[in-house]
Enzyme design. Structure first.
Site, PDB file in Angstrom:
ATOM      1  N   ASP A 136      57.197  54.617  55.299  1.00 42.97           N
ATOM      2  CA  ASP A 136      56.654  55.818  55.940  1.00 42.97           C
ATOM      3  C   ASP A 136      57.557  56.317  57.089  1.00 42.97           C
ATOM      4  OD1 ASP A 136      54.703  57.790  56.170  1.00 42.97           O
ATOM      5  OD2 ASP A 136      53.056  56.367  56.030  1.00 42.97           O
TER       6      ASP A 136
ATOM      7  N   TRP B  51      57.512  62.738  53.853  1.00 38.35           N
ATOM      8  CA  TRP B  51      56.690  63.956  53.714  1.00 38.35           C
ATOM      9  C   TRP B  51      57.528  65.226  53.504  1.00 38.35           C
ATOM     10  CZ3 TRP B  51      55.924  62.222  59.209  1.00 38.35           C
ATOM     11  CH2 TRP B  51      55.279  60.988  59.270  1.00 38.35           C
ATOM     12  N   GLY B  52      58.735  65.066  52.932  1.00 37.50           N
ATOM     13  CA  GLY B  52      59.562  66.252  52.691  1.00 37.50           C
ATOM     14  C   GLY B  52      60.257  66.774  53.937  1.00 37.50           C
TER      15      GLY B  52
ATOM     16  N   ASP C 290      50.468  64.919  53.166  1.00 43.20           N
ATOM     17  CA  ASP C 290      49.447  64.150  52.451  1.00 43.20           C
ATOM     18  C   ASP C 290      48.520  65.028  51.606  1.00 43.20           C
ATOM     19  OD1 ASP C 290      50.625  62.200  53.948  1.00 43.20           O
ATOM     20  OD2 ASP C 290      48.761  61.347  54.705  1.00 43.20           O
TER      21      ASP C 290
HETATM   22  C1  GLA Z   1      51.059  58.701  55.973  1.00 41.99           C
HETATM   23  C2  GLA Z   1      51.419  58.746  54.483  1.00 41.99           C
HETATM   24  C3  GLA Z   1      50.190  58.381  53.657  1.00 41.99           C
HETATM   25  C4  GLA Z   1      49.669  57.010  54.076  1.00 41.99           C
HETATM   26  C5  GLA Z   1      49.372  56.995  55.563  1.00 41.99           C
HETATM   27  C6  GLA Z   1      49.045  55.599  56.073  1.00 41.99           C
HETATM   28  O1  GLA Z   1      50.168  59.726  56.302  1.00 41.99           O
HETATM   29  O2  GLA Z   1      51.912  59.995  54.118  1.00 41.99           O
HETATM   30  O3  GLA Z   1      50.495  58.412  52.276  1.00 41.99           O
HETATM   31  O4  GLA Z   1      50.612  56.037  53.733  1.00 41.99           O
HETATM   32  O5  GLA Z   1      50.495  57.452  56.321  1.00 41.99           O
HETATM   33  O6  GLA Z   1      48.770  55.581  57.439  1.00 41.99           O
END
Ligand code: GLA
Length: 386
Positions: free
Chosen positions: A129, A164-165, A186
């Site tokens: 992440d 996340w891009g 997300d």
């Molecule tokens: C981010 C990621 C999610 C998940 C959460 C966990 O938001 O994009 O997919 O893994 O963290 O805290």
């Protein structure tokens, strides 16, 4: 070492969408059992991934990550063994920053140590992440670091980057060594979220492909609003089965990994029919893993950015075509065979097979027009015939 790690998009299950912090070893073992007994394994799903919230808030005296003993009393190695004994693969989660998004220790400046720990536990997949990333260091460097750490930890570990891009990730992630990369924020268990994530990736086709797949986020198929996290879903949220079918078709056609995010222990019949559709999975898992290109219908009053066809060239010479209507009313989508490289003069026709109804539609020359209800799709596999 497995040379073809990441050849096609990963398939599996991830704990986050439904369970977030509320995870434990019994749940993970149950999911592994379900994979075997309910046909998920046979359909190609193999990675069972524990997302955030699995560790203690502090590392031990040697700086190692420690699984929360209340949630995982038998430890991660035992859990990995349980999963491996069923012919499946085990995935875990960490973060490129100092902390994970939920505030547990991240792998920043512990990359090589953590990769070694994961290898010792028998981990086969790492989601990585982007929260709490120090500002003075680029994400690109941090993903390169963990990629090298994983490739040298003595075990095949599929590297799932999750930024996340951000920072135009598609421009540098392939060479950094990751096998898949999150390209979106997300997902939420509602139609607007599915639609906007899909549309946001339509012009990124040239970046996805073997060994580095565009991950549009975990699936919400079958959640029906059932998450303990209000952001992802709520009891009044959720989608219809047709919307889930369209979501699954978009992710499959666009080459995204297929990571189930619902509670498969209580999957409805409709959910299983979607997640276990072998004809759709075959398109997603096609060996050459080419991205799908978009054909826009002639623009007119009815056709906007919400209606389009996606075409994916398959290894055996067939062509998969998805007719997508993300708008709120029924639309007719005409596919002119010319647009996929078949002029009338070639004498080549297409024999069409409907991948959701599992039936032949017949042989067509020059064009095929699909009438698609709102939020729905038709996915066909076309065979060239003379
Ligand atoms: C981010 C990621 C999610 C998940 C959460 C966990 O938001 O994009 O997919 O893994 O963290 O805290």
């Amino acid at each position: 070492m497995e040379k073809l790690l990441g050849l096609t998009p990963a398939m599996g299950w991830n704990s986050w969408n439904t369970f977030t912090w509320d995870i434990n070893e019994q749940l993970i073992c149950d999911v592994a059992d379900q994979f075997v007994s309910e046909g998920y394994k046979e359909a190609g799903y193999k990675y069972i991934v524990i997302d955030d919230c699995w560790s203690l808030k502090e590392r031990d005296e040697q700086g190692r990550l420690v699984p929360d003993p209340n949630k995982f009393p038998s430890g991660m190695k035992a859990l990995a063994d349980y999963i491996h004994d069923r012919g499946l693969k085990f995935g875990m989660y960490s973060c490129a920053g100092t902390h994970t998004c939920a505030g547990f220790p991240g792998s920043f400046e512990h990359e090589f140590q953590d990769a070694k720990t994961f290898a010792e536990w028998g981990v086969d997949f790492l989601k990585y992440d982007y929260c709490f990333k120090p500002r003075n260091i680029s994400g690109e460097i941090l993903y390169k670091r963990m990629s090298l750490a994983l490739k040298n930890c003595g075990r095949d570990i599929l590297f799932s980057a999750c930024n996340w891009g951000e920072d135009n990730v598609y421009q540098w992630i392939r060479e950094s060594g990751a096998h898949m990369y999150r390209s979106t924020l997300d997902i939420q268990d509602n139609w607007e979220s599915i639609k906007s994530l899909a549309i946001s990736q339509l012009d990124k086709v040239c970046y996805t492909g073997s060994f580095c797949h565009n991950d549009m986020d975990m699936l919400v198929v079958g959640m029906y609003g059932g998450s303990n996290d209000g952001f992802i879903g709520s009891k009044i949220g959720g989608c219809t089965d047709n919307e889930y079918k369209t979501h699954y078709s978009l992710w499959s056609m666009m080459g995204s990994p297929l990571m189930i995010g619902s509670d498969i222990r209580s999957a409805s019949q409709a959910t299983k029919q979607i997640l276990l559709n072998k004809d759709i999975i075959a398109i997603n898992q096609d060996q050459e893993a080419r991205g799908a290109y978009r054909i826009k219908p002639e623009p007119n009053w009815f056709h906007t950015y919400e209606t389009f066809m996606l075409v994916k060239a398959l290894t055996d010479g067939d062509v998969a075509v998805g007719f997508f209507n993300l708008s709120d009313s029924q639309r007719e989508l005409p596919l002119l065979f010319w647009d996929i490289g078949l002029p009338y003069a070639s004498g080549v026709s297409l024999s069409l097979y409907d991948c959701w109804e599992h039936k032949e539609l017949g042989v067509f020359k020059e064009r095929y027009s699909a009438v698609v209800p709102a939020h729905d799709c038709l996915v066909i596999r076309a065979k060239l015939v003379r």
